[in-house]
Write an enzyme that holds these catalytic residues in place. Structure first.
Site, PDB file in Angstrom:
ATOM      1  CG  ASP A  98      -2.252   0.611   1.177  1.00  0.00           C
ATOM      2  OD1 ASP A  98      -2.402   1.663   0.411  1.00  0.00           O
ATOM      3  OD2 ASP A  98      -3.073  -0.110   1.632  1.00  0.00           O
ATOM      4  CG  ASP A 200      -4.421   5.659   0.981  1.00  0.00           C
ATOM      5  OD1 ASP A 200      -5.448   5.050   1.350  1.00  0.00           O
ATOM      6  OD2 ASP A 200      -4.522   6.976   1.302  1.00  0.00           O
ATOM      7  CD  GLU A 262       3.206  -6.140 -17.364  1.00  0.00           C
ATOM      8  OE1 GLU A 262       2.370  -5.483 -17.697  1.00  0.00           O
ATOM      9  OE2 GLU A 262       3.289  -7.333 -18.028  1.00  0.00           O
ATOM     10  CG  HIS A 329      -8.932  -1.187   4.638  1.00  0.00           C
ATOM     11  ND1 HIS A 329      -8.600  -1.127   3.266  1.00  0.00           N
ATOM     12  CD2 HIS A 329      -8.263   0.193   4.772  1.00  0.00           C
ATOM     13  CE1 HIS A 329      -8.150  -0.026   2.747  1.00  0.00           C
ATOM     14  NE2 HIS A 329      -8.065   0.860   4.048  1.00  0.00           N
ATOM     15  CG  ASP A 330     -11.363   2.290   3.801  1.00  0.00           C
ATOM     16  OD1 ASP A 330     -10.827   2.419   5.027  1.00  0.00           O
ATOM     17  OD2 ASP A 330     -10.712   2.747   2.782  1.00  0.00           O
TER      18      ASP A 330
END
Ligand code: NOJ
Length: 533
Positions: A98, A200, A262, A329-330
């Site tokens: 992330d 993010d 890649e 997770h949101d």
């Protein structure tokens, strides 16, 4: 031509605090992820995306980064991370991190310097602004977590901007030195071997240079949360963000071009489809996959889903690869929103649509939102705007592995409570049950791996009515029919001529679906995959 891994593979999101604890502190860690890699291989996913593991005060549970090139001791060490990466790669799993480029923690040394004085050479690395004439914030922008997005700094007599918590000051991406420093962060992890990033809040990264007020949102209702009082017209999705996305893509592509594998970029972007599509890039490519969150919010009705799927497919730019998400997770879990029977139908949908699916840990168990008592709330979103059901703790609870103490997640007190049904809703138990949703996920993932039509085949809508959604996936001579029953009635669906002799490859309901006299008999809440014979 073979499709790249990020097109035919399935991504699995790990929320590391809640996956597997190995050091007895009630919080998941990297060694825990390593320990569970074989479980992920047996589930059948291809890549993991790990939510932030960098050093952080954890005010926003890792989305407040204090050092981009290290590991928070709660999760382990860089050596632990290298082990996870090596062990994942050995098993053929890709690893995505992330990347949180929009803001840092207020404890990040860059911000500590920036706020030290107006003359500091990092002052402009963040977004500082004089007060308005009345001494208040420079404009009306609202933080995504409620209240003004501007925080007054007593020492230097200016406001700084934070799209999220005041402990998460936004970086000034218009500053070349910020861009250079953050691109170095990407290289740091790419050089270690990570296969890509989930980026993010990509659409937040650049704000209108003259900071005009945002207009009111005519559709605002208080239960939406305060941020929705205004439309984020000037604080997000500015044209200049596309140059940044293209520069990030250049960096990622450099590795592929040098034969180093890649690397993929996935952008977290909550925007209407027409705006979302710009993040694939224009003249210059941008992110490989701008996250498509539409399945989370679309009403769970056949016609509504068909409309979303066909309009998304139609909106994709040439060469743009689709992707689908059921949860993260949101957002509320799919089982909480759609119920257990339809969570199974949703699994079929996610894994048979054209495009890369992202699966949220625990959804393969039908894990639902867990009730969190007021005294157990940890999420700053809930703490700041309580009672609006905006809190994210319910979807971040520990992974239940087995029926041992604390579901095998930890030997200590888990940082959030477990799902109450963990003695039966756990990986070990459900692996043994032929009809569990976990077994269904495994079978779906295996089928997807064996039938290229499901991952990279064409998508054709065959039929939609009030309850049924039926489509074809086709690749070369392989022709599959996917039929979903979103309702509680059973249905008889005449099959197209080419599909009259189809056989059932998979169903969400034991022994229910049947092909008879050229028609499919589908039970209530049932989804099936058929192969044309
Ligand atoms: C999006 C993340 O998914 C969310 O968890 C976080 O709170 C915000 N960005 C701020 O970083």
């Amino acid at each position: 031509m073979t499709a790249p891994w990020w097109q035919n593979g399935v991504i699995y999101q790990i929320y590391p605090r809640s996956f597997q604890d190995t050091n007895g502190d009630g919080i998941g860690d990297l060694r825990g992820i390593e320990r569970r890699l074989d479980d992920l291989v047996s589930l059948g996913v291809d890549a993991i995306w790990i939510s932030p593991i960098y050093p952080s005060p954890m005010v926003d549970f890792g989305y407040d980064v204090a050092d981009y090139c290290a590991i928070d001791p709660r999760f382990g060490t860089l050596a632990d991370f290298d082990d996870v990466l090596m062990q994942a790669h050995r098993r053929g799993l890709k690893v995505l991190l992330d990347f949180v480029p929009n803001h840092t923690s207020d404890q990040h040394p860059w911000f500590v310097e920036s706020r030290a004085s107006r003359q500091n050479q990092k002052r402009d690395w963040y977004i500082w602004h004089d007060a308005a004439a009345d001494g208040g914030p420079p404009n009306n922008w609202i933080s995504d977590f409620g209240d003004s997005a501007w925080e007054w700094d007593e020492t230097t007599g200016q406001y700084y901007y934070h799209a999220f918590l005041k402990e998460q000051p936004d970086l000034n991406w218009r500053h070349p030195a910020v861009r250079a420093a953050m691109y170095d962060v990407m290289r740091f992890w790419f050089d270690r071997g990570v296969d890509g990033f989930r980026i993010d809040v990509l659409w937040h990264m650049v704000k209108a240079a003259d900071f005009p007020n945002n207009p009111p949102n005519p559709a605002y209702r208080p239960e939406m949360g305060e941020m929705h009082r205004l439309l984020q017209l000037h604080s997000t999705d500015q044209p200049e963000v596309h140059r940044i996305a293209a520069e990030m893509r250049d960096i990622a592509d450099g590795y592929g071009a040098r034969g180093q594998g890649e690397r993929v970029l996935i952008g977290e972007i909550y925007l209407p489809v027409d705006r979302l599509m710009h993040y694939y890039g224009g003249e210059r490519p941008e992110v490989h996959l701008p996250f498509n969150f539409q399945l989370i919010d679309t009403p769970w009705q056949a016609r509504a889903l068909a409309a979303v799927i066909t309009s998304y497919e139609a909106a994709l730019p040439l060469g743009g690869w689709p992707n689908w998400v059921l949860g993260n997770h949101d957002r509320p879990r799919v089982a909480a929103k759609r119920g257990q029977a339809q969570a199974r139908v949703a699994a079929v949908l996610l894994l048979t649509l054209r495009g890369t699916p992202t699966l949220y840990y625990g959804d393969e168990l039908g894990l639902s939102d867990v009730m969190i008592e007021a005294s157990q709330v940890r999420d700053p979103r809930e703490l700041r705007e309580p009672g609006l059901a905006l809190g994210r703790d319910p979807v971040r609870t520990p992974m239940p592995w087995d029926d041992s103490e604390n579901a095998g997640f930890t030997t200590a007190h888990p940082w959030l409570p477990l799902n109450a049904d963990w003695p039966t809703r756990n990986v070990a138990r459900m692996s043994e049950e032929p009809q569990s949703i976990l077994t269904l996920y495994r079978r779906l993932l295996a089928l997807r791996r064996n039938r290229r039509a499901l991952s990279i085949g064409n998508f054709v809508l065959l039929n939609v009515d009030d309850e049924m959604l039926v489509y074809e996936r086709r690749h070369g001579s392989e022709r599959l029919i996917v039929a979903l029953n979103l309702g509680a009635q059973s249905h008889r669906l005449p099959l197209p001529d080419w599909g009259r002799g189809s056989r059932v490859l998979l169903s969400t309901v034991a022994d229910a679906a049947l092909v008879e006299d050229g028609a499919l008999l589908l039970g209530s809440n049932e989804a099936v995959v058929l192969e044309a014979g």
